[in-house]
Design an enzyme around this catalytic site. Structure first.
Site, PDB file in Angstrom:
ATOM      1  N   HIS A  91       0.823  -1.029   0.001  1.00  0.00           N
ATOM      2  CA  HIS A  91       0.044  -0.090  -0.107  1.00  0.00           C
ATOM      3  C   HIS A  91       0.954   1.466   0.135  1.00  0.00           C
ATOM      4  O   HIS A  91       0.825   2.216  -0.772  1.00  0.00           O
ATOM      5  CB  HIS A  91      -0.847   0.041   1.281  1.00  0.00           C
ATOM      6  CG  HIS A  91      -1.860   1.076   1.483  1.00  0.00           C
ATOM      7  ND1 HIS A  91      -3.139   1.162   1.009  1.00  0.00           N
ATOM      8  CD2 HIS A  91      -1.689   2.380   1.869  1.00  0.00           C
ATOM      9  CE1 HIS A  91      -3.555   2.246   1.240  1.00  0.00           C
ATOM     10  NE2 HIS A  91      -2.902   3.172   1.885  1.00  0.00           N
ATOM     11  N   GLU A  92       1.758   1.447   0.934  1.00  0.00           N
ATOM     12  CA  GLU A  92       2.656   2.572   0.899  1.00  0.00           C
ATOM     13  C   GLU A  92       3.612   2.749  -0.067  1.00  0.00           C
ATOM     14  O   GLU A  92       3.991   3.888  -0.488  1.00  0.00           O
ATOM     15  CB  GLU A  92       3.331   2.484   2.330  1.00  0.00           C
ATOM     16  CG  GLU A  92       2.551   2.720   3.587  1.00  0.00           C
ATOM     17  CD  GLU A  92       1.673   3.570   3.970  1.00  0.00           C
ATOM     18  OE1 GLU A  92       1.849   4.703   3.256  1.00  0.00           O
ATOM     19  OE2 GLU A  92       0.589   3.417   4.433  1.00  0.00           O
ATOM     20  N   GLU A 132      -4.505   8.422  -2.481  1.00  0.00           N
ATOM     21  CA  GLU A 132      -4.933   7.135  -2.186  1.00  0.00           C
ATOM     22  C   GLU A 132      -5.534   6.147  -3.228  1.00  0.00           C
ATOM     23  O   GLU A 132      -5.111   4.942  -3.012  1.00  0.00           O
ATOM     24  CB  GLU A 132      -6.297   7.229  -1.500  1.00  0.00           C
ATOM     25  CG  GLU A 132      -6.688   6.191  -0.557  1.00  0.00           C
ATOM     26  CD  GLU A 132      -5.691   5.952   0.753  1.00  0.00           C
ATOM     27  OE1 GLU A 132      -5.055   6.748   1.137  1.00  0.00           O
ATOM     28  OE2 GLU A 132      -5.833   4.800   1.242  1.00  0.00           O
TER      29      GLU A 132
END
Lengths: 497, 497
Positions: free
Chosen positions: A263-264, A293
């Site tokens: 995700h990061e 996002e």
């Protein structure tokens, strides 16, 4: 020196100060011993004041007016830069400094006390502070609205998601609400017969970190311009030339940190891919919180939980922990773990299917709170009702894991929550568009992310803030935000598989 | 607001900016990936300009004058603070900004190119840049001297060692020179029969780091207000509430990093022990470079190489590397290793006995260079002559490990070198004074550093810059700097043992 050059010089200085704030903020979360906190917070606060002073320098107004008057002498890049410079400057100068200071003091106090109040399920104590935060937020929203002609909540949304409006969100989220609870139920029914085999730890932190870095490498993270470290709350920080992402390790469960790193890495590659020609200028920054996002969710949800990707992930994890013969590390089992849907109380722990329910609930409450239609006292009842309606869970008397779980409202960041679900929608739409020209599944199967990265770089990362969000999405996908792609993605992954 | 309060407010702001510079500087050396360097250097340079602007704010002169006029209304603490504020402000405003900028540009270029020139033994290339650096340094020294009535080199010394003069150093170092070469020879003769057993690696970095941290703990380093990390060039950075020390590990030799950690812990405890009431103000900072070095050398030389301490160190090292049965880890052998004296080319690798020779050589050259008595072209010959005279080594044609080995001159930091040997002298004098009231050997034998720390804290650390160096030394030891203690220390340790 021309006015546009004066503006650019001022913003380069601001970029330097923000660079230092980003690195020292990362350090505070990932490196600093706790005894250093008081002096650090003081130094960071002085730096924040300096950044604000630099952005709201008395000359800015004149320089902007002069630059706008001379538009025909500007390069195309300068015209774009000027538009974004004016946007951030306008937002920064809308509030009187007394309100900025009041907001900051009230927010710091509320956030600080929230940390222990949350642990103690102390709603009354928290509500007392939150009322002051809401009061200041209403003043902020009304002031910004008065100057722009926007609705008060729109003026707040605009800080995180320029161009997004309450009206649009009411439609987007209203529509989502019509099918989401039923979909959740269908998925739960479908998954009720799945047997899960939880991998047995301990999984050493060192090995988890090495596996995370291996994954980042595969996903194209540039380690010459960034690092992976540990912090209590994972985040992506730093600057485009030096992106700092963090995770946290649980020795009993490696799956969460690992997917957190994926995700990061999505956030990080966006930052690393921002247009170098605009580095240090507003036009070179990420377009919005929702688009940011969308990149982390593209990595985590669209790619990372694609069963073909999870197959690799299962294999690499088994190798990392020397568990090649462990049934819990089978492709089927790891896939089932990463696709498990379970309504729960905590937003940050939610899966892809139930996550939007947490966001819609917060959006509906904060929208009405900012616009004075409800009061702080109403929150717990509304929270409980909506949790029951959307997720079938009751939070009566439960504040710690209910309306006190998030940090966002404590310092008045109303308008931020919708970005999460907007990001999920954008990500699904980007994936659908990408599939028209890229054989995504073949790339994932071959662990060859170059074509995927190339698409994202060309269509999203390299655009920075040179386009509006609408322009960006239309240029990348051929149409404005269309939530159908997200719905279809959930159906395909969770019902049609 | 009173003038003194305006001054204090300005210095608190400066302290915040310097806090951020210290942390980002540490990050640059210990954490940052190399691709982040360009943007970081730019940000750090903008911050340096900001710090300079804050310190030389046009109002400062008025505020200082006003505060001095109202001295009778100031607290004792404010009087001290005002004295130190005026001192640093005066130094900061002595140079015209064109000279500051010229110095910075020339110095950056020289330092940058030196890194490759040194590797290539390229004296001619380096000399070309160094000439410009020396020219600017002479301009600086003459300007500062003109405003203060000092000798030019004294004006440079004063930046690092307030109150120290060329005249005093000529006496101190002149006397040292009369006995040091003979003492070195006597020690070499004495040690010629000692058989050394080099411990055999590899010594894992992780284990070395754990051992280093164990040592820091024993020596009272406060991990709630500091960290140990890795960098190419070990240093002590950060801020008093969050001290960052670094080391570098050699898997073939643990002894150097370990003693390096003891050395940096001395610097760190000084910083951690600075007076909290003055944090952020000049009066709360370390007194001078020489006093700073006295603390690191007190830890490394006075305590760390005390045979009773090395006994512990041998035992703890043997345990850390699981070498309890290895003869190389015997107390005798580790002691012999840590007391080995060997004349060598490189200052930073020098032992306690030969180190002053490296410093005297540099002092004599830079003193005459700054005052125009010699030129850059003369350096290699002088270096060779002095190395032969003091250490019996020739450096003819050798620049990499000769006059190009240090970074100090590359950016014009003339006047810094004497601090190292002044520090060694102060450390010996502090130890002699401490022994009057503290049973140092018993403390070391019992690994109980509390009484030693208490003495240093009361007499050195907690004084910050509230006293002049002379006052500090006299209050702590009953007399001004007396080099006899250092001489006696070397004789006791290296000849009378």
């Amino acid at each position: 020196m021309k006015a546009i050059e004066k503006l650019e010089k001022q913003f380069q200085k601001l970029a330097s100060y923000e660079h230092l704030a980003a690195i020292c903020g990362w350090d505070q979360a990932a490196m600093m011993p706790s005894g250093g906190n008081e002096a650090r917070s003081h130094a960071m606060s002085d730096l924040a004041v300096l950044c604000h002073e630099t952005l709201t320098d008395p000359n800015m107004s004149t320089w902007i007016k002069e630059a706008e008057r001379d538009t025909e002498t500007l390069t195309d890049e300068q015209v774009i830069n000027l538009r974004e410079i004016k946007r951030v400057w306008t937002q920064a100068t809308q509030l009187p400094s007394e309100l900025v200071e009041k907001k900051s003091l009230i927010g710091s106090k509320c956030e600080h006390e929230w940390r222990s109040q949350r642990t103690n399920n102390d709603w009354n104590g928290f509500a007392e502070n939150l009322k002051k935060v809401v009061e200041a937020a209403r003043e902020e929203a009304n002031t910004r609205a008065g100057l722009t002609g926007m609705r008060p909540y729109d003026a707040m949304l605009d800080l995180y998601e320029p161009g997004m409006t309450t009206e649009k969100l009411d439609v987007l989220f209203g529509e989502l609400k019509t099918w989401l609870p039923a979909l959740i139920q269908q998925v739960l029914d479908k998954q009720s017969s799945v047997k899960l085999n939880e991998p047995n730890g301990p999984f050493e932190t060192d090995k988890q970190a090495a596996l995370g870095k291996q994954m980042m490498q595969i996903l194209g993270f540039d380690f010459n311009h960034g690092r992976l470290d540990v912090s209590t709350h994972p985040f992506c920080g730093g600057v485009p030339t030096d992106v700092r992402i963090t995770t946290r390790y649980d020795e009993q469960d490696f799956t969460s940190a690992l997917m957190g790193v994926v995700h990061e890495t999505g956030h990080a590659r966006y930052e690393q891919g921002l247009p170098k020609a605009y580095h240090g200028f507003p036009a070179g920054e990420a377009r919005s919180m929702g688009i940011h996002e969308s990149q982390s969710l593209f990595f985590e949800m669209q790619m990372g939980r694609n069963p073909l990707f999870v197959d690799h992930l299962a294999k690499l994890s088994a190798e990392a922990f020397n568990k090649q013969d462990d049934a819990a590390f089978s492709r089927e089992n790891i896939n089932a773990l990463y696709q498990r849907v379970r309504p729960g109380y905590i937003r940050v722990d939610a899966d892809e299917v139930t996550y939007p329910a947490h966001i819609i609930l917060r959006f509906e409450i904060e929208r009405d709170l900012v616009e004075g239609k409800i009061e702080v006292e109403d929150i717990p009842t509304l929270w409980n009702e909506k949790m029951q309606e959307y997720l079938g869970l009751t939070t009566d008397g439960e504040y710690t894991n209910g309306c006190m779980q998030d940090i966002h409202w404590t310092d008045g960041s109303f308008g931020y929550f919708p970005s999460y679900t907007l990001g999920a929608m954008y990500a699904a739409q980007f994936m659908a568009a990408m599939r028209k020209t890229v054989d995504v599944d073949a790339c994932i199967e071959a662990l060859d992310f170059a074509p995927i990265s190339a698409w994202l770089e060309a269509n999203i990362w390299s655009k920075g803030s040179t386009l509006t969000t609408d322009e960006l999405v239309i240029q990348a996908t051929g149409e404005p935000l269309n939530p159908e792609y997200f719905k279809q993605h959930l159906i395909d992954r969770y019902l049609n598989n």
